[in-house]
Motif scaffolding. Structure first.
Motif, PDB file in Angstrom:
ATOM      1  N   SER A  20       0.819  -1.217   0.000  1.00  0.00           N
ATOM      2  CA  SER A  20       0.000   0.000   0.000  1.00  0.00           C
ATOM      3  C   SER A  20       0.855   1.270   0.000  1.00  0.00           C
ATOM      4  O   SER A  20       0.374   2.355  -0.282  1.00  0.00           O
ATOM      5  N   SER A 179      -5.833  15.707   2.036  1.00  0.00           N
ATOM      6  CA  SER A 179      -6.263  14.385   2.516  1.00  0.00           C
ATOM      7  C   SER A 179      -5.411  13.275   1.886  1.00  0.00           C
ATOM      8  O   SER A 179      -5.137  12.261   2.526  1.00  0.00           O
ATOM      9  N   ARG A 180      -4.957  13.490   0.652  1.00  0.00           N
ATOM     10  CA  ARG A 180      -4.073  12.503   0.004  1.00  0.00           C
ATOM     11  C   ARG A 180      -2.723  12.434   0.732  1.00  0.00           C
ATOM     12  O   ARG A 180      -2.203  11.355   0.997  1.00  0.00           O
ATOM     13  N   ASP A 182      -2.124  13.366   3.856  1.00  0.00           N
ATOM     14  CA  ASP A 182      -2.344  12.812   5.195  1.00  0.00           C
ATOM     15  C   ASP A 182      -2.458  11.292   5.145  1.00  0.00           C
ATOM     16  O   ASP A 182      -1.894  10.590   5.983  1.00  0.00           O
ATOM     17  N   LYS A 183      -3.183  10.797   4.153  1.00  0.00           N
ATOM     18  CA  LYS A 183      -3.395   9.349   4.031  1.00  0.00           C
ATOM     19  C   LYS A 183      -2.062   8.611   3.884  1.00  0.00           C
ATOM     20  O   LYS A 183      -1.788   7.642   4.591  1.00  0.00           O
ATOM     21  N   VAL A 184      -1.225   9.122   2.990  1.00  0.00           N
ATOM     22  CA  VAL A 184       0.078   8.483   2.751  1.00  0.00           C
ATOM     23  C   VAL A 184       0.990   8.630   3.965  1.00  0.00           C
ATOM     24  O   VAL A 184       1.721   7.708   4.326  1.00  0.00           O
ATOM     25  N   LEU A 186       0.061   8.909   7.189  1.00  0.00           N
ATOM     26  CA  LEU A 186      -0.419   8.025   8.254  1.00  0.00           C
ATOM     27  C   LEU A 186      -0.060   6.575   7.947  1.00  0.00           C
ATOM     28  O   LEU A 186       0.329   5.803   8.817  1.00  0.00           O
ATOM     29  N   ARG A 187      -0.184   6.223   6.665  1.00  0.00           N
ATOM     30  CA  ARG A 187       0.172   4.871   6.228  1.00  0.00           C
ATOM     31  C   ARG A 187       1.651   4.589   6.507  1.00  0.00           C
ATOM     32  O   ARG A 187       2.025   3.492   6.912  1.00  0.00           O
TER      33      ARG A 187
END
Length: 244
Positions: A20, A179-180, A182-184, A186-187
């Motif tokens: 991911s 948001s993109r 942040d998503k990466v 956090l991942r």
């Protein structure tokens, strides 16, 4: 934890193994004559950087200009070399025997014609497993520099929204971009937890390309807080401290 915490290549390899996260990590290899030319053939622009470095120290950009000519950009100096032999010899002289890696260069968007990337702080509280993005800052490279490190290139720090709105990607939705990113981010923190179980803060260097595709350039376990003080965003600064 000791040595691996500061080893950029080891962290990259560990993150790259996650399906991911892999799409967000630019191709990176241990620096050698073969890997340099192989990545240059494929991408035309690469970054040669120390495995153990910090604060943008020792980073060299190499570009294939065609017709057997190569541009080498180091600190605020640019050199053109003809031929692979001379180019490699020049780079070797700069890096000596230190461990280096070579990475595909992300074509970063610009603010006032200077490239920028971002520092994103991700944290979790002491007895919590929930990761939260607590800080974001845009780092603009200084005049004639390729690195955006503030003290190194005398660049500029901007708030996220302000920076994007002034940039060459101002047509993109700030909310979607945020948001993109942040998503990466956090991942990345969740993935690194397996390597550093007790660790509770990461400073991620994130870049986007002109289309807004997000890339993680590197993950720092001991990110500097000075960015947020210089930004005079005390709300963000105190939020980061409250998590510490």
């Amino acid at each position: 934890m000791g040595t691996i915490a500061k080893n950029k290549y080891a962290k990259y390899k560990f993150m790259k193994k996650s399906a991911s996260l892999a799409p967000y990590l630019p191709e990176t290899r241990v620096m050698s004559r073969e890997s340099l030319w192989s990545l240059l053939n494929r991408h035309r622009h690469v970054m040669v950087k120390p495995v153990w470095g910090s604060r943008g120290r020792g980073v060299i950009q190499v570009s294939d200009l065609g017709h057997d000519k190569y541009a080498i950009h180091y600190e605020n100096m640019k050199k053109i070399k003809r031929g692979r032999k001379k180019t490699y010899r020049y780079i070797k002289r700069k890096i000596g025997y230190a461990a280096y890696m070579v990475q595909k260069r992300i074509t970063r968007p610009t603010i006032n014609k200077r490239p920028f990337d971002m520092r994103v702080i991700v944290q979790r509280r002491k007895h919590s497993s929930k990761w939260v993005v607590t800080g974001r800052v845009i780092k603009v490279a200084g005049k004639n520099y390729i690195v955006s490190n503030n003290t190194r290139s005398h660049g500029k720090l901007l708030r996220f929204k302000t920076g994007i709105r002034r940039s060459s990607i101002s047509h993109l939705s700030v909310t979607k971009l945020k948001s993109r990113i942040d998503k990466v981010s956090l991942r990345s923190a969740k993935r690194l937890k397996a390597l550093f179980p007790g660790h509770r803060i990461y400073g991620l260097d994130v870049a986007t390309n002109p289309k807004g595709h997000v890339s993680i350039i590197e993950a720092n376990l001991y990110p500097a807080m000075s960015h947020f003080l210089k930004l005079k965003d005390f709300k963000m600064y105190h939020r980061i401290l409250s998590y510490k």
